[in-house]
Design a protein around this motif. Structure first.
Motif, PDB file in Angstrom:
ATOM      1  N   ALA A 211       0.734  -1.208   0.035  1.00  0.00           N
ATOM      2  CA  ALA A 211       0.103   0.013   0.243  1.00  0.00           C
ATOM      3  C   ALA A 211       0.787   1.468  -0.141  1.00  0.00           C
ATOM      4  CB  ALA A 211      -0.965  -0.015   0.991  1.00  0.00           C
ATOM      5  N   ASP A 212       1.072   1.828  -1.307  1.00  0.00           N
ATOM      6  CA  ASP A 212       1.803   2.965  -1.363  1.00  0.00           C
ATOM      7  C   ASP A 212       0.664   4.184  -0.766  1.00  0.00           C
ATOM      8  OD1 ASP A 212       3.195   5.440  -2.098  1.00  0.00           O
ATOM      9  OD2 ASP A 212       3.633   4.816  -4.143  1.00  0.00           O
ATOM     10  N   GLU A 213       1.284   4.572   0.401  1.00  0.00           N
ATOM     11  CA  GLU A 213       0.578   5.887   1.341  1.00  0.00           C
ATOM     12  C   GLU A 213       1.215   7.080   1.192  1.00  0.00           C
ATOM     13  OE1 GLU A 213      -0.923   3.710   4.724  1.00  0.00           O
ATOM     14  OE2 GLU A 213      -2.394   2.561   3.443  1.00  0.00           O
ATOM     15  N   CYS A 214       2.174   7.580   0.167  1.00  0.00           N
ATOM     16  CA  CYS A 214       2.991   8.404   0.482  1.00  0.00           C
ATOM     17  C   CYS A 214       2.356   9.946   0.334  1.00  0.00           C
ATOM     18  CB  CYS A 214       4.026   8.436  -0.535  1.00  0.00           C
ATOM     19  SG  CYS A 214       3.882   8.795  -2.159  1.00  0.00           S
ATOM     20  N   TYR A 215       0.937   9.765   0.049  1.00  0.00           N
ATOM     21  CA  TYR A 215       0.264  11.320  -0.052  1.00  0.00           C
ATOM     22  C   TYR A 215      -0.566  11.117   1.012  1.00  0.00           C
ATOM     23  CZ  TYR A 215       2.177  11.768  -4.575  1.00  0.00           C
ATOM     24  OH  TYR A 215       3.419  11.891  -5.876  1.00  0.00           O
ATOM     25  N   SER A 216      -0.694  10.344   1.899  1.00  0.00           N
ATOM     26  CA  SER A 216      -1.675   9.883   2.805  1.00  0.00           C
ATOM     27  C   SER A 216      -2.090  11.254   3.680  1.00  0.00           C
ATOM     28  CB  SER A 216      -1.292   9.010   3.855  1.00  0.00           C
ATOM     29  OG  SER A 216      -0.370   9.509   4.766  1.00  0.00           O
ATOM     30  N   LEU A 247       8.595  11.219   4.319  1.00  0.00           N
ATOM     31  CA  LEU A 247       8.667  12.534   4.760  1.00  0.00           C
ATOM     32  C   LEU A 247       8.304  13.413   3.315  1.00  0.00           C
ATOM     33  CD1 LEU A 247      10.856  12.717   7.653  1.00  0.00           C
ATOM     34  CD2 LEU A 247       8.186  12.661   7.900  1.00  0.00           C
ATOM     35  N   SER A 248       8.446  13.025   2.308  1.00  0.00           N
ATOM     36  CA  SER A 248       8.493  13.870   0.993  1.00  0.00           C
ATOM     37  C   SER A 248       7.741  14.543   0.673  1.00  0.00           C
ATOM     38  CB  SER A 248       9.043  12.773  -0.137  1.00  0.00           C
ATOM     39  OG  SER A 248       9.977  11.829  -0.008  1.00  0.00           O
ATOM     40  N   LYS A 249       6.334  14.156   1.063  1.00  0.00           N
ATOM     41  CA  LYS A 249       5.211  14.836   0.558  1.00  0.00           C
ATOM     42  C   LYS A 249       4.561  15.434   1.900  1.00  0.00           C
ATOM     43  CE  LYS A 249       5.701  12.554  -3.422  1.00  0.00           C
ATOM     44  NZ  LYS A 249       6.355  13.181  -4.407  1.00  0.00           N
TER      45      LYS A 249
END
Ligand SMILES: Cc1ncc(COP(=O)(O)O)c(C=O)c1O
Length: 400
Positions: A211-216, A247-249
């Motif tokens: 689950a790619d949640e990097c924009y969560s 922490l990118s987004k």
């Protein structure tokens, strides 16, 4: 006589990366006055806390960091996951279920190497990908010797793939399924019901859900549910599920290269073993900064408010045109412009606005169509004023 090099021919099966394709289409992204909205690189000011801690911990640069990070980091991530997703105490064991990674990109790539095992029947394992999708998933599948299967997300910014509806024989061959929510590029959020169906399918058929949640944390009306919050209600611990975040987004720190993976302890153990050979360990000063940032929510609220203001602006300027749908999360507009490449060329030529043709973010599906063909992706990563100027020009130019 010079012998040719033996390079891995699987690399040749991959399309050029979207930004290389964009450079081929438009030329190099140089020049003053260009507004680069093709890449999802947050231009918001990062929280000062990061630079302060990096400076304070500078004495640690002469140490090799442990691949599993520090206890403080793992505790901070476990604490954040618990607060953010309302998880019961003990669901995520900080020592066995969490690993630091150098951003989600390398982790999303490398996870395929850890979970795409050889099958008894000699057929390649299947990796399921949403279509359109973040291109790293396809590279990961190819280099792991797996067969990528693009699963349509529905046309436009409306859909997400529902893997649970795929033929059982295909699911039986599946080793790994990527799901991105909020989705890049469409901004769609997976609801609890979709996550439940997907996790149940993963468990029934024995594949890992990545689950790619990097924009969560970049959401519009409500915080998106996560795969781990669904695990908490389904029972059976974190079985078959791993989530990726960074922490990118959330903290506008794409250059820090700091994220984490959390989930099924068996997968995390295999991943830790793989990473002890080939993973990039996160430096100790970076882990110290990341620890503080996962413990701080104020800067995230301010960051999210800024994105929301730009979404309001986009709706005001483009609503009712280009199939505009207000993104539920993330910071991309996914606009139906008829021909994405032609629109990208017009915007670059006439206004030095750089956007990404949607076709570069999608694969040709079983129906022979590329579902991104008609679209452009526009990253709302600049300040409000720059965004307003660019979207006004975009609207005027593409209306013809
Ligand atoms: C969907 C998606 N996943 C993962 C990443 C990788 O982000 P990072 O490696 O900075 O965490 C990106 C970056 O743009 C993305 O759009």
């Amino acid at each position: 006589m010079v012998k040719p090099l033996l390079l891995d021919d699987r690399l040749g099966t991959l399309p050029d990366y979207p930004f290389a394709r964009l450079t081929a289409l438009l030329g190099a992204p140089s020049g003053p006055g260009a507004t680069v909205m093709s890449i999802g690189e947050p231009q918001h000011a990062p929280p000062p806390l990061a630079a302060e801690i990096l400076a304070r911990e500078a004495g640690l640069w002469n140490k090799y960091p442990p691949a599993t990070g520090t206890e403080a980091f793992r505790q901070a991530v476990a604490g954040w996951l618990g607060r953010r997703y309302d998880l019961p105490a003990g669901l995520v064991d900080p020592d066995r279920a969490i690993l630091p990674v150098a951003g989600t990109r390398e982790a999303l790539f490398l996870i395929a190497q850890a979970v795409c095992g050889r099958r008894d029947d000699g057929k390649p394992p299947v990796v399921l990908l949403p279509n359109p999708f973040y291109q790293v998933y396809a590279g990961a599948a190819a280099m792991a010797g797996a067969e990528p299967v693009f699963v349509p997300s529905g046309d436009g910014p409306t859909g997400l793939p529902d893997y649970s509806t795929l033929p059982p024989a295909l699911l039986e061959r599946t080793a790994l399924a990527y799901l991105c929510s909020p989705a890049n590029p469409q901004g769609k959020v997976a609801d609890t019901a979709l996550l439940e169906r997907t996790i149940r399918a993963a468990r029934r058929h024995g594949f890992v859900l990545a689950a790619d949640e990097c924009y969560s944390e970049i959401w519009d009306q409500a915080p998106p549910p996560g795969a781990l919050s669904v695990c908490a209600t389904l029972g059976e611990g974190l079985s078959h599920v791993v989530v990726f975040n960074s922490l990118s987004k959330r903290s506008s720190l794409p250059g820090l290269r700091s994220g984490f993976v959390a989930g099924d302890e068996r997968v995390i153990a295999a991943f830790a073993r793989l990473r002890s050979y080939g993973g990039a360990a996160t430096p100790l000063p970076v882990l110290a900064a990341a620890t503080a940032l996962w413990n701080d929510e104020d800067h995230v609220v301010a960051n999210r408010d800024l994105y929301r203001a730009k979404t309001d602006l986009a709706e005001r300027l483009l609503g009712g045109r280009f199939g505009f749908v207000r993104p539920e999360g993330g910071f991309f507009l996914w606009l139906d412009v008829g021909d994405g490449e032609a629109a990208a060329k017009t915007l670059w030529r006439e206004a030095a606005i750089r956007v990404l043709p949607g076709a570069y973010l999608a694969g040709t599906g079983a129906d022979g169509r590329n579902p991104g063909q008609r679209y452009i992706r526009v990253a709302l990563v600049h300040d409000l004023q720059t965004t307003e100027t660019a979207l006004s020009r975009l609207g005027a130019l593409l209306d013809g």
